[in-house]
Design a protein around this motif. Structure first.
Motif, PDB file in Angstrom:
ATOM      1  N   ARG A   1      37.018  25.630  23.079  1.00 63.02           N
ATOM      2  CA  ARG A   1      35.908  25.087  23.405  1.00 63.02           C
ATOM      3  C   ARG A   1      35.137  25.233  22.119  1.00 63.02           C
ATOM      4  O   ARG A   1      33.899  24.811  21.910  1.00 63.02           O
ATOM      5  CB  ARG A   1      35.344  26.049  24.371  1.00 63.02           C
ATOM      6  CG  ARG A   1      34.363  25.386  25.298  1.00 63.02           C
ATOM      7  CD  ARG A   1      34.349  26.298  26.568  1.00 63.02           C
ATOM      8  NE  ARG A   1      33.999  27.586  26.398  1.00 63.02           N
ATOM      9  CZ  ARG A   1      34.544  28.554  27.107  1.00 63.02           C
ATOM     10  NH1 ARG A   1      35.498  28.297  28.203  1.00 63.02           N
ATOM     11  NH2 ARG A   1      33.892  29.796  27.093  1.00 63.02           N
TER      12      ARG A   1
ATOM     13  N   LYS B   1      38.409  29.468  25.323  1.00 60.38           N
ATOM     14  CA  LYS B   1      37.295  29.679  24.427  1.00 60.38           C
ATOM     15  C   LYS B   1      37.550  29.371  23.317  1.00 60.38           C
ATOM     16  O   LYS B   1      36.904  28.731  22.492  1.00 60.38           O
ATOM     17  CB  LYS B   1      36.697  31.146  24.554  1.00 60.38           C
ATOM     18  CG  LYS B   1      35.240  31.182  23.803  1.00 60.38           C
ATOM     19  CD  LYS B   1      34.618  32.652  24.005  1.00 60.38           C
ATOM     20  CE  LYS B   1      33.476  32.721  23.406  1.00 60.38           C
ATOM     21  NZ  LYS B   1      32.400  32.218  23.843  1.00 60.38           N
TER      22      LYS B   1
ATOM     23  N   TRP C   1      39.038  25.391  29.009  1.00 56.45           N
ATOM     24  CA  TRP C   1      38.788  26.647  29.773  1.00 56.45           C
ATOM     25  C   TRP C   1      39.110  27.726  28.614  1.00 56.45           C
ATOM     26  O   TRP C   1      38.545  28.902  28.987  1.00 56.45           O
ATOM     27  CB  TRP C   1      39.789  26.612  31.048  1.00 56.45           C
ATOM     28  CG  TRP C   1      39.604  26.120  32.230  1.00 56.45           C
ATOM     29  CD1 TRP C   1      40.097  24.998  32.660  1.00 56.45           C
ATOM     30  CD2 TRP C   1      38.428  26.331  33.007  1.00 56.45           C
ATOM     31  NE1 TRP C   1      39.497  24.268  33.819  1.00 56.45           N
ATOM     32  CE2 TRP C   1      38.615  25.236  33.916  1.00 56.45           C
ATOM     33  CE3 TRP C   1      37.761  27.318  33.406  1.00 56.45           C
ATOM     34  CZ2 TRP C   1      37.789  25.335  35.094  1.00 56.45           C
ATOM     35  CZ3 TRP C   1      36.612  27.350  34.148  1.00 56.45           C
ATOM     36  CH2 TRP C   1      36.736  26.319  35.172  1.00 56.45           C
TER      37      TRP C   1
ATOM     38  N   GLU D   1      29.392  24.396  22.525  1.00 54.23           N
ATOM     39  CA  GLU D   1      30.409  24.924  23.400  1.00 54.23           C
ATOM     40  C   GLU D   1      29.650  24.887  25.055  1.00 54.23           C
ATOM     41  O   GLU D   1      30.515  24.276  25.809  1.00 54.23           O
ATOM     42  CB  GLU D   1      30.395  26.449  23.345  1.00 54.23           C
ATOM     43  CG  GLU D   1      31.423  27.224  24.243  1.00 54.23           C
ATOM     44  CD  GLU D   1      31.222  28.491  24.012  1.00 54.23           C
ATOM     45  OE1 GLU D   1      30.518  29.214  23.012  1.00 54.23           O
ATOM     46  OE2 GLU D   1      31.785  29.405  24.990  1.00 54.23           O
ATOM     47  N   LYS D   2      28.521  24.741  25.045  1.00 57.33           N
ATOM     48  CA  LYS D   2      27.735  24.362  26.322  1.00 57.33           C
ATOM     49  C   LYS D   2      27.968  23.059  26.762  1.00 57.33           C
ATOM     50  O   LYS D   2      28.284  22.611  27.975  1.00 57.33           O
ATOM     51  CB  LYS D   2      26.389  24.906  26.229  1.00 57.33           C
ATOM     52  CG  LYS D   2      25.935  26.185  26.258  1.00 57.33           C
ATOM     53  CD  LYS D   2      24.472  26.437  26.035  1.00 57.33           C
ATOM     54  CE  LYS D   2      24.207  27.937  26.014  1.00 57.33           C
ATOM     55  NZ  LYS D   2      23.332  28.279  24.975  1.00 57.33           N
TER      56      LYS D   2
ATOM     57  N   LYS E   1      31.052  22.980  28.023  1.00 59.69           N
ATOM     58  CA  LYS E   1      31.360  23.364  29.642  1.00 59.69           C
ATOM     59  C   LYS E   1      30.851  22.316  30.426  1.00 59.69           C
ATOM     60  O   LYS E   1      31.425  22.195  31.715  1.00 59.69           O
ATOM     61  CB  LYS E   1      30.425  24.560  29.727  1.00 59.69           C
ATOM     62  CG  LYS E   1      30.862  25.899  29.090  1.00 59.69           C
ATOM     63  CD  LYS E   1      30.201  27.056  29.091  1.00 59.69           C
ATOM     64  CE  LYS E   1      30.716  28.156  28.350  1.00 59.69           C
ATOM     65  NZ  LYS E   1      29.809  29.288  28.257  1.00 59.69           N
TER      66      LYS E   1
END
Lengths: 378, 458
Positions: B366, B363, B361, B298-299, B302
């Motif tokens: 993501r 979650k 954007w 997930e990071k 981002k």
């Protein structure tokens, strides 16, 4: 066989236990000891009272070395060894040197710092340390934490150290002995095996270099442009119906700068009709002198006296100072240079039209120098 | 939405559960000790076939010359330069993860740094093929280095192409040293685990005799920090210099100051996409889901949305500056990109790079493996097309309409690109079989309870 003690080792289960044990070891005054862990323990350098690693200074020195050598090399090349104007810029265009200087700084600083650390501080490669291949090493390699105290420590006493490590909660407290191989610190450079390997490597490298440089590089497709798919003049070709590689120019083609000579075989007409188009200037005379000395002087002599330098290998021409030549028009002399006369061949191919006219001017200079009027001498 | 209070002062654990150090050793070194599975052989068969296609196409190129490629005037930089920039860009994520995130103390990088660094090295190897082949006679590549010679000639130090030689070779060397340095303790761990005599010998040689000594660890950590400190500006410099190949020229669409940051952001963007794609497969196949966690992925997503937005901003800004400059040629190039013969490539690029990553954007997107996998593939495709658009549109239609042309790659161009993909994935497949894909020492240092009490992170 006598066994030589390297030291005592103890294992601990948790990082806290080993840090505590390290603290006590330091307090007891031991200096030749080590803490082993499968990963760097935070703060262990303070517990062990280790000095800050000086590798930063190594990186500084090597980085500066990289920067200075890069800038120095580029400066020497562009100012001294081969100054070359590139893009109208100054020879020493320092902004263009920044990328290369930066890269070399990084390269030397990183690689040499790591090499120094491995060689100077770790004394690696070294695969014959007594701790290798011990159960202790197998544990600290994976999930154990350990302390080793060397027998070489001035305070070392096997029983006391054993008791201390056990009292600190150390497990599998045990002795580690030197292997015989590890103790053999004699000069190994002359070892037959080592020399053999060295020789083998040398022969392999030399053989490969020979193969690569003298054989592989001359196999196809490396033809070094010696083989080119082109037709040389006079070569045959199956491409064209007549089997000749050379082609006639397209009908009616005129070569650049070509002007037909209108007085071919007509010396009288040439003498009457042609006039020297060039003005008598220093530049023209210099050109005429240069061309005269190159093309005419071998037979006619440097001053036009007919004194050939060829020592009878070719018949001497008559002097250019005879009344006949002096009375010739410029056009007649031009015609002789263009067409040749008697045994003199045509010089049309070697000397351009303007150069021929410049030579004519220069011959007039030579003639006048030999037959100066009184007015010239004043 | 629940209103549960999230405590942002506490870092979430890098690894899931509480695996012990020996469990980590076992799971990470498992692929090294067992014979390859059938799926590995199938994958290896595919990638080595692709590699073989590339080898054949390179051989044909060497035999017959560059004429077999699609490049010609006016587009003399075709697939080769596109692929070079693409591959160098892929490599950038590795150094970013291993060096920049290390300096920023992002502990989640520990699980993926090894793999990302390996990808860096393989990607730079793939990148190196193209400029060397593009020189036409790669066996004379020694001429690229400044060395004293009988011609008394030196290289041109004011040329960005020469800067590339230095940047890419330094990048490769430093990345390899960085990678190897991190591997030394792991080689020691493998040396002490294995029972196979040949493996033991090989691991011993590469471990250099590492003893996990804390006296060594302090130097090791310092050296690692120094390397990270140097690798950080290095990675930024590499794609900056690659962008200079374009920006220092006078071709419209290339001669812009936005290129260096734009290229670096794009490089990180595409690199993260490639790392994420590969890691998803690796963690699935080798059961490393607790070490490479969903939170790590997930990071990475981002990071992708940040760099993707930077790239999107650059696209917009290029258009703005082209209009604002009032330069007719500059304006034309950008209108031509969006509406000209290569509009399909341009819009593929915009869709893949700017539109799809915006889904991150959410979650849900993501943290959904299939969604992120597909989006990352789009990003890779889009970033390849970005380089294609930059290289081809500017060259095919520059100042003089009478000199315009159209570029189409030949089958050999495509073959060599396929070959470079084959080389990359073949090396990855070999890597996961012979080396630990996760740095054992680094991941053990961040499992819960790994550090002494007083130094534990809060």
């Amino acid at each position: 066989m006598e066994k030589h003690l390297y030291g005592l080792t103890a294992l601990f289960d948790t990082p806290d236990a080993v840090v505590h044990a390290a603290e006590e070891t330091v307090k007891a005054g031991y200096t030749r000891y080590d803490v082993h862990a499968p990963y760097p323990l935070h703060g262990i350098e303070r517990t062990m009272r280790l000095k800050t690693s000086p590798l930063g200074y190594f990186a500084l020195v090597f980085g500066l070395l990289g920067a200075i050598s890069a800038v120095g090399l580029m400066t020497w090349i562009t100012l001294v060894d081969y100054p070359l104007v590139i893009g109208g810029k100054p020879f020493w265009s320092w902004p263009a040197f920044v990328p290369v200087a930066f890269e070399l700084t990084v390269l030397l600083a990183s690689v040499l710092t790591v090499v120094s650390m491995i060689v100077i501080y770790f004394k690696f490669p070294n695969n014959s340390h007594p701790l290798h291949d011990t159960p202790f090493m197998k544990r600290v390699s994976s999930d154990g934490f350990g302390i080793s105290i060397e027998a070489a420590d001035p305070l070392f006493d096997e029983a006391k150290v054993h008791a201390m490590l056990a009292s600190l909660g150390g497990k599998e407290v045990g002795a580690v002995y030197f292997d015989e191989a590890d103790r053999d610190h004699g000069q190994k450079v002359f070892d037959l095996k080592f020399i053999g390997v060295l020789a083998g490597v040398g022969i392999a490298v030399a053989g490969f270099a020979y193969l690569a440089l003298n054989v592989l590089l001359y196999l196809p497709p490396f033809d070094w442009m010696m083989v080119q798919n082109k037709l040389k003049p006079q070569a045959a070709s199956t491409l064209f119906r007549d089997g000749i590689g050379m082609r006639q120019p397209v009908l009616g083609t005129v070569a650049r700068g070509f002007l037909p000579y209108a007085f071919k075989g007509k010396p009288e007409e040439a003498g009457k009709s042609l006039a020297n188009p060039l003005p008598v200037t220093q530049k023209v005379l210099d050109l005429g002198r240069e061309k005269y000395l190159t093309f005419c002087s071998p037979c006619h002599g440097n001053f036009g006296r007919g004194d050939s330098r060829l020592n009878g290998q070719f018949p001497n021409p008559p002097t250019l100072h005879s009344d006949k030549v002096r009375e010739w028009s410029d056009g007649s002399i031009y015609h002789v240079i263009t067409e040749g006369q008697n045994v003199m061949p045509s010089y049309a191919a070697q000397v351009s039209r303007d150069e021929r006219w410049a030579i004519v001017h220069y011959i007039r200079v030579l003639q006048r120098a030999q037959h100066a009027k009184e007015s010239d001498l004043r | 939405m629940s209103t549960a209070v999230v405590d942002y002062t506490r870092e979430e654990p890098v690894v899931a559960g509480r695996p012990t150090a020996s469990e980590i050793d076992a799971v990470v070194s498992a692929p090294l000790d067992r014979p390859p599975a059938r799926t590995w052989w199938i994958a290896f068969g595919i990638t080595s076939t692709m590699l073989g296609i590339g080898v054949v196409c390179v051989a044909v190129t060497l035999w017959l010359g560059l004429g077999v490629w699609g490049v010609n005037q006016p587009v003399s930089w075709g697939f080769d330069i596109v692929n070079f920039v693409f591959w160098v860009g892929i490599g950038h994520a590795g150094t970013l993860i291993s060096a920049i995130l290390f300096l920023l103390r992002q502990r989640w990088r520990n699980g993926i740094a090894r793999f990302a660094e390996a990808m860096t090295i393989f990607a730079v190897m793939c990148a190196g093929i193209f400029p060397l082949l593009h020189t036409g006679r790669p066996w004379l590549s020694l001429y690229l280095t400044p060395y004293p010679n009988q011609h008394a000639l030196w290289v041109n130090f004011t040329s960005p192409l020469l800067w590339d030689v230095f940047a890419v070779s330094t990048y490769f060397t430093v990345s390899a040293v960085f990678w190897y340095l991190g591997l030394v303790p792991d080689f020691a761990t493998l040396r002490d685990r294995t029972t196979h005599p040949v493996k033991k010998l090989v691991y011993s040689i590469f471990s250099l005799g590492w003893r996990h000594s804390s006296r060594h660890w302090t130097h090791f950590e310092r050296a690692y920090l120094i390397l990270a400190g140097f690798a950080t500006p290095l990675v930024l410099s590499v794609h900056t210099i690659v962008s200079f190949d374009f920006a220092v020229s006078v071709i419209p669409g290339w001669h812009t100051t936005i290129f260096p940051p734009y290229f670096v952001a794009g490089a990180v963007f595409s690199g993260f996409a490639m790392v994420q794609n590969s890691l998803i497969v690796v963690r699935q196949v080798f059961r490393l889901k607790h070490l490479i966690t969903l939170s790590t992925l997930e990071k990475m997503n981002k990071v992708m949305i940040v760099t993707g937005s930077m790239v999107g901003y650059a696209y917009a800004m290029e258009f703005f500056v082209a209009w604002y400059s009032g330069s007719q040629f500059e304006t034309f190039v950008f209108v031509n990109r969006a509406l000209g013969p290569y509009a399909w490539a341009y819009w593929t690029m915009v869709t893949c790079n700017v539109v799809f990553p915006q889904l991150f954007w959410f979650k849900k997107v993501r943290t959904s493996i299939p969604m992120m996998f597909v989006i990352a593939i789009f990003v890779n495709v889009g970033m390849w097309f970005e380089r294609f658009v930059i290289v081809v549109t500017s060259l095919s239609r520059d100042f003089l309409p009478s000199s315009w042309g159209h570029y189409m790659p030949s089958i050999y161009d495509v073959g060599i690109f396929v070959g470079s993909l084959g080389l990359f994935f073949t090396l990855i497949l070999l890597f996961v079989r012979v080396l630990p894909v996760i740095s054992l020492a680094e991941i053990k240092a961040v499992i819960p309870g790994a550090q002494p009490e007083r130094h534990r992170p809060h």
